[in-house]
Each structure stands twice: as structure tokens, then as C-alpha cells.
Design a protein around this motif. Structure first.
Motif, mmCIF file in Angstrom:
data_model
loop_
_atom_site.group_PDB
_atom_site.id
_atom_site.type_symbol
_atom_site.label_atom_id
_atom_site.label_comp_id
_atom_site.label_asym_id
_atom_site.label_seq_id
_atom_site.Cartn_x
_atom_site.Cartn_y
_atom_site.Cartn_z
ATOM 1 N N PRO A 52 -65.446 54.646 5.072
ATOM 2 C CA PRO A 52 -64.377 53.548 4.240
ATOM 3 C C PRO A 52 -64.805 52.654 2.808
ATOM 4 O O PRO A 52 -66.348 52.197 3.116
ATOM 5 N N ASN A 53 -64.046 53.037 1.619
ATOM 6 C CA ASN A 53 -65.134 52.339 0.472
ATOM 7 C C ASN A 53 -66.389 52.616 -0.080
ATOM 8 O O ASN A 53 -67.142 52.020 -0.329
ATOM 9 N N GLY A 54 -66.485 54.102 0.296
ATOM 10 C CA GLY A 54 -67.793 55.023 -0.671
ATOM 11 C C GLY A 54 -66.757 55.163 -1.867
ATOM 12 O O GLY A 54 -65.602 54.690 -2.389
ATOM 13 N N ASN A 55 -67.833 55.132 -2.981
ATOM 14 C CA ASN A 55 -67.446 55.669 -3.829
ATOM 15 C C ASN A 55 -66.494 56.376 -4.344
ATOM 16 O O ASN A 55 -65.542 57.166 -5.269
ATOM 17 N N TYR A 60 -65.286 50.106 -6.855
ATOM 18 C CA TYR A 60 -65.034 49.428 -8.163
ATOM 19 C C TYR A 60 -63.660 49.723 -8.446
ATOM 20 O O TYR A 60 -63.713 48.649 -9.052
ATOM 21 N N ALA A 61 -62.984 50.334 -8.370
ATOM 22 C CA ALA A 61 -61.417 50.174 -8.705
ATOM 23 C C ALA A 61 -60.451 49.377 -8.031
ATOM 24 O O ALA A 61 -59.420 48.780 -7.750
ATOM 25 N N LEU A 62 -60.714 49.358 -6.831
ATOM 26 C CA LEU A 62 -60.050 48.645 -5.474
ATOM 27 C C LEU A 62 -60.251 46.786 -5.612
ATOM 28 O O LEU A 62 -61.293 46.475 -5.626
ATOM 29 N N GLN A 108 -69.369 49.621 13.150
ATOM 30 C CA GLN A 108 -70.640 49.463 13.630
ATOM 31 C C GLN A 108 -71.558 49.426 13.080
ATOM 32 O O GLN A 108 -73.063 49.389 12.868
ATOM 33 N N MET A 109 -71.291 49.816 11.748
ATOM 34 C CA MET A 109 -72.408 50.231 10.028
ATOM 35 C C MET A 109 -71.496 49.608 9.127
ATOM 36 O O MET A 109 -70.620 49.513 8.517
ATOM 37 N N VAL A 110 -72.931 48.805 8.027
ATOM 38 C CA VAL A 110 -72.438 48.957 6.335
ATOM 39 C C VAL A 110 -73.190 50.217 5.787
ATOM 40 O O VAL A 110 -74.516 49.521 6.423
ATOM 41 N N MET A 111 -72.488 50.695 4.803
ATOM 42 C CA MET A 111 -73.267 50.916 4.156
ATOM 43 C C MET A 111 -73.154 49.693 2.397
ATOM 44 O O MET A 111 -72.482 49.101 2.210
ATOM 45 N N VAL A 112 -74.441 49.831 2.138
ATOM 46 C CA VAL A 112 -74.168 48.145 1.092
ATOM 47 C C VAL A 112 -74.808 48.889 -0.137
ATOM 48 O O VAL A 112 -75.912 49.694 -0.865
ATOM 49 N N HIS A 113 -73.720 49.040 -0.845
ATOM 50 C CA HIS A 113 -73.716 49.523 -2.453
ATOM 51 C C HIS A 113 -74.586 49.084 -3.435
ATOM 52 O O HIS A 113 -74.887 47.810 -2.960
ATOM 53 N N ARG A 277 -52.797 63.443 -6.911
ATOM 54 C CA ARG A 277 -53.180 63.635 -7.845
ATOM 55 C C ARG A 277 -54.529 62.016 -8.844
ATOM 56 O O ARG A 277 -55.336 61.946 -9.134
ATOM 57 N N GLU A 278 -53.145 60.893 -8.524
ATOM 58 C CA GLU A 278 -53.476 60.326 -9.660
ATOM 59 C C GLU A 278 -55.156 59.666 -9.401
ATOM 60 O O GLU A 278 -55.349 58.871 -7.809
ATOM 61 N N VAL A 279 -55.896 58.920 -10.316
ATOM 62 C CA VAL A 279 -56.681 57.874 -10.271
ATOM 63 C C VAL A 279 -57.095 56.983 -10.546
ATOM 64 O O VAL A 279 -55.882 56.841 -11.420
ATOM 65 N N ARG A 280 -57.594 56.097 -10.520
ATOM 66 C CA ARG A 280 -57.560 54.232 -11.504
ATOM 67 C C ARG A 280 -58.606 54.687 -12.490
ATOM 68 O O ARG A 280 -60.089 54.949 -12.342
ATOM 69 N N PRO A 281 -58.600 54.295 -13.622
ATOM 70 C CA PRO A 281 -60.017 54.342 -14.830
ATOM 71 C C PRO A 281 -60.613 53.414 -13.945
ATOM 72 O O PRO A 281 -60.428 52.406 -13.488
ATOM 73 N N PRO A 282 -61.902 53.462 -14.267
ATOM 74 C CA PRO A 282 -62.153 54.223 -15.673
ATOM 75 C C PRO A 282 -62.743 56.172 -15.914
ATOM 76 O O PRO A 282 -62.525 56.283 -16.066
ATOM 77 N N SER A 283 -61.988 56.085 -14.214
ATOM 78 C CA SER A 283 -61.793 57.665 -13.732
ATOM 79 C C SER A 283 -59.779 58.050 -14.562
ATOM 80 O O SER A 283 -59.476 57.231 -15.163
ATOM 81 N N ARG A 284 -60.528 58.866 -14.484
ATOM 82 C CA ARG A 284 -58.997 60.163 -15.017
ATOM 83 C C ARG A 284 -58.150 61.207 -14.915
ATOM 84 O O ARG A 284 -59.330 62.350 -14.037
#
Length: 303
Positions: A52-55, A60-62, A108-113, A277-284
Motif C-alpha cells: 500500500p502507498n506505492g507509486n 504522492y497525490a494522497l 511486517q515491512m516498510v518501503m522507503v520512497h 478510471r479517475e486519477v489525481r493530478p499531476p496524472s490524468r
């Protein structure tokens, strides 16, 4: 904590590491029930590692509250069926708070952006990741590396002081650089995850990766599992057959500097009636003429 204690986490990284989308409701908020349904679809499809919370989840839009919600929904829905690797990042206090929140919920783990900053020194990169890793010594920590300047020696330096740094999501698009970086850092010391998904998985596996991340898996879990099964058995001919099957979909995602990376995945899901289908800016969202091609590809995977 000894490396033995991280065996479950290490095994989970040597797999298809799914990056779930974050579906939005008509009012633009996170669509909770849809999110849970998409997660169940991944779990039922045989996926056992979730980020969760990957690209692909539009990290970055959340908002901070939405990132916490996504973490909570994912860990709750996964139950004992999957290992959860929570994406954390931004400034150090925010990343540490997110990592501790993930720990409290049972991740169990975290991924550090990768640190988002115009001026990243290699020593500062180590300091940033050390601050996060030392805050949650019980969790496995996975740096997400997109910086081609970073050396393998710096990763080794980080792990010398933080033994919970157990894996790496390597996302520099250069298989030769990856091979050198992994060997400089310690090929057997870390679990190497091909961080550029299925298109790069065969070349990165040939150089030492044992897992790969995937956004495509949201659409067709079986396709991603077919690829990792082929790679695990060393059958690169079979892996490249899958590669050929997904090539156009991934080319659409990678076009124009990956402008539509998430958009194409959500469009495919929308074509299957699974989410908006909606994504948030800066995606479109995609242009109308591109939507039919994405729908045809998704339909062709016989999902």
C-alpha cells in the motif's frame, strides 16, 4: 534482531510484489469498499505480498490521512493471507510516523520512497534511511532506489548500522548498473527486487533479482505469476513469452516519461468494471482514442 527473524519478510520480497491502485469514488475520496474488493481480488488471485502507498497507489497525490487509511484497509483486508510492505516517505518525521503507524497495525515491512529533494548527497541518503530504519527495528526496511548516482557501498554502509534493511527495490533502468550495484552492496546480503516491474524483470533476474514489483498485477494477477514462475525455474524463453504478451500495455504506461503509468492500469480496471478510471493530478485520465486499446489488451488476457 537477527537476520533469521526476517526470513518471512525476505521470502515475501522474492515474489510478485503487488502495488495496489487506490480507487477513488465519484466525489474524489478513497473508495473504501472498492479498495477492499480490489485487494481481495489480488489475494484470491494468489498474490501474497502487497505494497500500500506505492507509486501505483498514487502515494504522492494522497493526503496524510488517506495514506493512513490505505494502510489500514490493506492490513485489515490482508489478514494473514499476505505480507504487507507499507510505502513511507516525505520528510523524516512524516516517514517515521508512517512507519510506526504501520508497525502498530501489524505490517511486517516498510518501503522507503526515494527522498524527494533537489539536493541529495549520498551520505545524506544514508542518514535519511537510517532515521527511518532505526525508528522501527522490528520491521524489515526496503529502500526504493531510483538514484543512478548512489553506490552499492552506501547501501552496505546503511545495513551495517541497520540490520533490518533486508531488501532493495531497485528502479534504475539499467541492468548492467543494477548487476554492479548489487554486487558492490552484497548480492546475498539483500533481497533484490526489480523495481521497474515485468518489462525489466527478466534482465534483472539474470543479474540477481529474485522478486519484482507490479502494477499490472492489479489487472491480471495470473499474468504476473506466470512470469515469476518462469523466472524462478530459469526458463527465460517462457518469461519472454509473457514479456511479449504485456509489452504494449507496459509501453503505454512508460510513454512520455511514464505520464500514464497509473492511468493505464486504472483504465484497464475500469474497462473490466472493477473501479473508476479517475486519477489525481499531476496524472490524468486517458484520451478517448487510447481507452479502446487498453480495454482490448485487458480483455485479451482472459481475466
Amino acid at each position: 534482531m537477527s537476520s533469521v527473524a526476517f526470513e518471512t519478510q525476505r521470502a515475501a520480497l522474492a515474489d510478485v510484489v503487488a502495488i495496489p491502485v487506490t480507487p477513488f469514488a465519484a466525489d474524489g475520496s478513497v473508495a473504501r469498499d472498492t479498495h477492499r474488493a480490489l485487494l481481495r481480488r489480488l489475494l484470491d488471485g494468489g498474490i501474497t505480498t502487497l505494497t500500500p502507498n506505492g507509486n501505483t497507489g498514487e502515494f504522492y497525490a494522497l493526503t496524510p490521512e488517506e495514506r493512513r487509511l490505505v494502510t489500514e484497509l490493506t492490513i485489515d483486508e490482508a489478514g494473514g493471507r499476505a505480507v504487507v510492505l507499507v510505502g513511507v516517505g516525505h520528510d523524516i518525521p512524516t516517514a517515521v510516523a508512517s512507519a510506526r503507524h504501520a508497525r502498530e497495525l501489524g505490517a511486517q515491512m516498510v518501503m522507503v520512497h526515494q527522498p524527494v529533494h533537489p539536493y541529495v548527497s549520498q551520505a545524506g541518503w544514508v542518514d535519511y534511511h537510517r532515521a527511518v530504519a532505526e525508528a522501527v527495528p522490528e520491521l524489515g526496511v526496503v529502500p526504493y532506489i531510483r538514484n543512478a548516482q548512489l553506490t552499492g557501498a552506501r547501501l552496505a554502509e546503511l545495513a551495517d548500522t541497520c540490520p533490518n534493511v533486508i531488501g532493495v527495490k531497485y528502479a534504475v533502468p539499467d541492468a548492467a548498473r543494477f548487476a554492479a550495484f548489487a554486487r558492490d552492496a552484497g548480492l546475498d546480503r539483500f533481497v533484490w527486487v526489480a523495481g521497474l516491474a515485468e518489462p525489466y524483470a527478466p534482465s534483472y533476474f539474470s543479474a540477481g533479482a529474485t522478486g519484482f514489483t507490479s502494477g499490472l498485477v492489479n489487472v491480471a494477477p495470473a499474468v504476473s505469476l506466470n512470469m515469476i514462475e518462469a523466472l524462478r525455474s530459469g526458463d527465460y524463453r517462457a518469461a519472454m513469452k509473457v514479456w511479449e504478451q504485456i509489452r504494449r500495455f507496459e509501453e503505454l504506461r512508460a510513454a512520455n516519461g511514464s505520464a500514464d503509468n497509473v492511468t493505464v492500469v486504472k483504465e484497464a480496471l475500469a474497462s473490466l468494471g472493477l473501479c473508476r478510471r479517475e486519477v489525481r493530478p499531476p496524472s490524468r485520465t486517458l484520451r478517448e482514442e487510447q481507452r479502446a486499446e487498453v480495454a482490448a489488451i485487458a480483455a485479451g488476457w482472459s481475466i
